[in-house]
Write a protein that holds these residues in place. Sequence first.
Motif, mmCIF file in Angstrom:
data_model
loop_
_atom_site.group_PDB
_atom_site.id
_atom_site.type_symbol
_atom_site.label_atom_id
_atom_site.label_comp_id
_atom_site.label_asym_id
_atom_site.label_seq_id
_atom_site.Cartn_x
_atom_site.Cartn_y
_atom_site.Cartn_z
ATOM 1 N N THR A 114 46.768 35.814 57.085
ATOM 2 C CA THR A 114 47.251 36.595 55.942
ATOM 3 C C THR A 114 46.545 36.180 54.654
ATOM 4 O OG1 THR A 114 49.434 36.855 56.950
ATOM 5 C CG2 THR A 114 49.285 37.208 54.572
ATOM 6 N N ALA A 115 46.491 34.872 54.419
ATOM 7 C CA ALA A 115 45.892 34.371 53.173
ATOM 8 C C ALA A 115 44.377 34.476 53.190
ATOM 9 C CB ALA A 115 46.316 32.923 52.952
ATOM 10 N N LEU A 116 43.755 34.034 54.280
ATOM 11 C CA LEU A 116 42.299 33.899 54.327
ATOM 12 C C LEU A 116 41.581 35.243 54.350
ATOM 13 C CD1 LEU A 116 42.244 30.927 56.834
ATOM 14 C CD2 LEU A 116 41.524 30.824 54.450
ATOM 15 N N THR A 117 42.180 36.250 54.974
ATOM 16 C CA THR A 117 41.552 37.573 54.994
ATOM 17 C C THR A 117 41.364 38.093 53.581
ATOM 18 O OG1 THR A 117 42.547 38.082 57.143
ATOM 19 C CG2 THR A 117 41.771 39.934 55.856
ATOM 20 N N GLN A 118 42.403 37.971 52.749
ATOM 21 C CA GLN A 118 42.319 38.445 51.363
ATOM 22 C C GLN A 118 41.337 37.606 50.541
ATOM 23 O OE1 GLN A 118 43.765 41.155 50.295
ATOM 24 N NE2 GLN A 118 44.954 41.552 52.136
ATOM 25 N N ILE A 119 41.323 36.293 50.797
ATOM 26 C CA ILE A 119 40.459 35.398 50.033
ATOM 27 C C ILE A 119 38.988 35.648 50.363
ATOM 28 C CG2 ILE A 119 39.823 32.967 49.716
ATOM 29 C CD1 ILE A 119 42.840 32.348 50.291
ATOM 30 N N VAL A 120 38.690 35.809 51.648
ATOM 31 C CA VAL A 120 37.305 36.061 52.067
ATOM 32 C C VAL A 120 36.835 37.422 51.547
ATOM 33 C CG1 VAL A 120 35.828 36.483 54.075
ATOM 34 C CG2 VAL A 120 37.395 34.542 54.063
ATOM 35 N N MET A 121 37.724 38.414 51.522
ATOM 36 C CA MET A 121 37.369 39.718 50.946
ATOM 37 C C MET A 121 36.926 39.573 49.500
ATOM 38 S SD MET A 121 40.184 42.423 52.366
ATOM 39 C CE MET A 121 39.730 43.607 51.103
ATOM 40 N N ALA A 122 37.627 38.716 48.734
ATOM 41 C CA ALA A 122 37.269 38.496 47.334
ATOM 42 C C ALA A 122 35.908 37.818 47.215
ATOM 43 C CB ALA A 122 38.336 37.646 46.651
ATOM 44 N N ASP A 123 35.514 37.069 48.256
ATOM 45 C CA ASP A 123 34.211 36.407 48.242
ATOM 46 C C ASP A 123 33.060 37.397 48.355
ATOM 47 O OD1 ASP A 123 34.793 33.724 47.897
ATOM 48 O OD2 ASP A 123 35.198 33.389 50.009
ATOM 49 N N ILE A 124 33.269 38.468 49.100
ATOM 50 C CA ILE A 124 32.140 39.340 49.412
ATOM 51 C C ILE A 124 32.241 40.750 48.825
ATOM 52 C CG2 ILE A 124 31.534 38.094 51.517
ATOM 53 C CD1 ILE A 124 33.049 40.099 53.153
ATOM 54 N N ILE A 125 33.427 41.141 48.324
ATOM 55 C CA ILE A 125 33.588 42.486 47.757
ATOM 56 C C ILE A 125 34.306 42.384 46.413
ATOM 57 C CG2 ILE A 125 34.405 44.839 48.171
ATOM 58 C CD1 ILE A 125 34.706 44.153 51.115
ATOM 59 N N SER A 126 33.774 43.024 45.392
ATOM 60 C CA SER A 126 34.401 42.993 44.067
ATOM 61 C C SER A 126 35.663 43.855 44.070
ATOM 62 C CB SER A 126 33.434 43.531 43.007
ATOM 63 O OG SER A 126 33.251 44.933 43.163
ATOM 64 N N PRO A 127 36.610 43.593 43.142
ATOM 65 C CA PRO A 127 37.836 44.405 43.084
ATOM 66 C C PRO A 127 37.562 45.900 42.938
ATOM 67 C CG PRO A 127 38.080 42.442 41.745
ATOM 68 C CD PRO A 127 36.642 42.472 42.195
ATOM 69 N N ARG A 128 36.587 46.252 42.104
ATOM 70 C CA ARG A 128 36.285 47.668 41.859
ATOM 71 C C ARG A 128 35.725 48.350 43.110
ATOM 72 N NH1 ARG A 128 35.011 51.072 37.366
ATOM 73 N NH2 ARG A 128 34.871 53.147 38.284
ATOM 74 N N GLU A 129 34.885 47.608 43.891
ATOM 75 C CA GLU A 129 34.224 48.196 45.049
ATOM 76 C C GLU A 129 35.094 48.198 46.302
ATOM 77 O OE1 GLU A 129 31.057 49.600 45.104
ATOM 78 O OE2 GLU A 129 31.382 49.473 42.959
ATOM 79 N N ARG A 130 36.208 47.463 46.268
ATOM 80 C CA ARG A 130 36.988 47.265 47.492
ATOM 81 C C ARG A 130 37.579 48.564 48.032
ATOM 82 N NH1 ARG A 130 40.408 42.324 46.526
ATOM 83 N NH2 ARG A 130 38.348 41.647 45.901
ATOM 84 N N GLY A 131 37.823 49.523 47.144
ATOM 85 C CA GLY A 131 38.375 50.790 47.603
ATOM 86 C C GLY A 131 37.478 51.494 48.608
ATOM 87 N N LYS A 132 36.144 51.307 48.477
ATOM 88 C CA LYS A 132 35.204 51.937 49.404
ATOM 89 C C LYS A 132 35.440 51.510 50.842
ATOM 90 C CE LYS A 132 31.278 52.346 46.207
ATOM 91 N NZ LYS A 132 29.873 51.924 45.982
ATOM 92 N N TYR A 133 35.927 50.283 50.986
ATOM 93 C CA TYR A 133 36.082 49.723 52.326
ATOM 94 C C TYR A 133 37.523 49.813 52.828
ATOM 95 C CZ TYR A 133 31.482 47.912 51.190
ATOM 96 O OH TYR A 133 30.168 47.815 50.827
ATOM 97 N N MET A 134 38.402 50.435 52.021
ATOM 98 C CA MET A 134 39.797 50.551 52.430
ATOM 99 C C MET A 134 39.948 51.441 53.658
ATOM 100 S SD MET A 134 41.659 48.572 50.690
ATOM 101 C CE MET A 134 43.295 49.162 51.061
ATOM 102 N N GLY A 135 39.005 52.398 53.824
ATOM 103 C CA GLY A 135 39.056 53.251 55.006
ATOM 104 C C GLY A 135 38.901 52.447 56.283
ATOM 105 N N LEU A 136 37.981 51.458 56.246
ATOM 106 C CA LEU A 136 37.790 50.591 57.411
ATOM 107 C C LEU A 136 39.047 49.785 57.702
ATOM 108 C CD1 LEU A 136 34.205 49.153 56.848
ATOM 109 C CD2 LEU A 136 34.952 50.602 58.727
ATOM 110 N N PHE A 137 39.591 49.174 56.651
ATOM 111 C CA PHE A 137 40.801 48.377 56.829
ATOM 112 C C PHE A 137 41.963 49.273 57.261
ATOM 113 C CE2 PHE A 137 38.277 45.428 54.421
ATOM 114 C CZ PHE A 137 38.653 44.196 54.928
ATOM 115 N N GLY A 138 41.989 50.499 56.715
ATOM 116 C CA GLY A 138 43.030 51.438 57.118
ATOM 117 C C GLY A 138 42.923 51.809 58.592
#
Length: 553
Positions: A114-138
């Motif tokens: 739970t914790a590490l997935t969100q933390i690693v996402m912050a390492d490689i994807i900026s907050p503004r760009e993260r929406g682009k990848y929400m489809g994959l996570f969805g």
Amino acid sequence: MTHRQVMQSLTGLLMGMFVSILAGTVVSTSLPVIVSDLHGDQTSYTWVVTATLLATTISTPIWGKLADLANRKLLLQLSLLVFVVASAIAGFSQDTNMLITMRVFQGLGAGGLTALTQIVMADIISPRERGKYMGLFGAVMALGTVGGPLIGGFITDAINWRWNFFIALPFAAIAIVLIQKTLHLPVQAKRKVSIDYAGIVLLSAGVSSLLIWVSLAGKDFEWASPTSAWMVGGALIALIAFVIVELKASEPIIPLSMFKNRTFTLSVVASISVGVSMFGTSVFLAQYMQLARGANATQSGLMTIPMMAGLLIVSTIAGAMISKHGKWKAIMVIGSVLQLAGLYLLGTIHYDTNFVLVSVYMFILGAGLGMVMQNLVLIVQNAVTPAEIGVASSGIAFFRSLGGTIGVSVLGALMATKVADLMAAKSAELGAAIAGLGEKGKDLAASLASGNIPAVHSLPESVRTIIEASYGDAVAYVFIVAAPLSILTILAIVFLPNLELSSQTRHERATADAAEAGENSALIEAEENLVEVSEAAIAATPQATTENPLIRK
């Protein structure tokens, strides 16, 4: 990072997330069958769920802190390993006590994921760009959250519920290999690590005592009793001691200074309410489908699809809109209102409510949660410094899990009491129905008297209707009690500072901050050198200083 590099890094992360979701949801529709087969009661049912949530809650901030201190890739693989090994052992459970114990270890691994997935996402994807990848996570969440209950229900009905705990093993092995091969994270500067062991012990003791008290009070002892006083008093002392320790610890599990950040504090308040809504509804909706509508495990999985569909479809659309426009507040306010509306509407259902209406209510609640839940983590990561992202992300996940854990415990206790009251009110009617079954009714009467959860879909029609009505009204009561908490979510989100989303990843922000700090340091040093040179020149020419007005000035 290019899109290709991000996709490669996300491969193992997505597989790890899929494993954790699948292993959790695959048993959700089977729990009534599992608890019934292991001769458990409503308290056992609640604790099978609560044990995992409690362990997840306690371990999440610990994993988050470790993520700021140690190798995140290794931690991710370790948490995944703990999770699936515990799942496999749980498949051999002989009673509810063994199952609950293994669910605790599942929770420890889930806290890391739970914790590490969100933390690693912050390492490689900026907050503004993260929406682009929400489809994959969805898509991955859809496969796990919708597919899990269906697979679990089918396995339970066709083979045996024990195989639900083994199904994640091959996926876990693939995930560990993929994470090793594809996940490439920025190198962290090595430094001396100080783990707050006292904080871990005190936090675990305080939260566990409160939850155990909530689960047992009113059944094993009175709410107002010496035992209650000891348990609540001990829990409060442990939590007060935890706060004192955190104020003095060099590396606190939950830095209390984080609460000076308005975004973090308000997001914590919202997360607690979201946790109650998310975990509470998923637990009690499964019981509603099987105990109030007489569905089997497979049917129960199919019947909860509307809520998951609302969560996944709307969260994907909301993520894309946030990424495109950079605006998040209006979306989250609408989501919090939908959360309140969904809970209230589910509080009006009965065992015979038109299922189309129940589906609409579930979709509304799912849509609200989809617009709020993940975005709370996003805006907190955007509001804190790069060095605080790990502990801030896990902090939000911690309080969401805490809300869910307390919510399931309290609502489970309320539901058990409500079911008992409703069944007692219909005791004469139920007794007559059981008596009409003759010899077959004796075993059923003994099972119901012991408090065991029945397999409703296999009961005779005369008894089934009474039990379905009791459980249907009890589940609705639970939702109507939970609904007012959503007002807190609305208020917290309304007062959140409307900060602009950053277009930099964690590593880029940290590099930029370091460069800025270096420039400031160089400027201060240059100013200090200039002052020293000026003072030396003035000291060397005292006469010129007194005669020349410019130098004197």
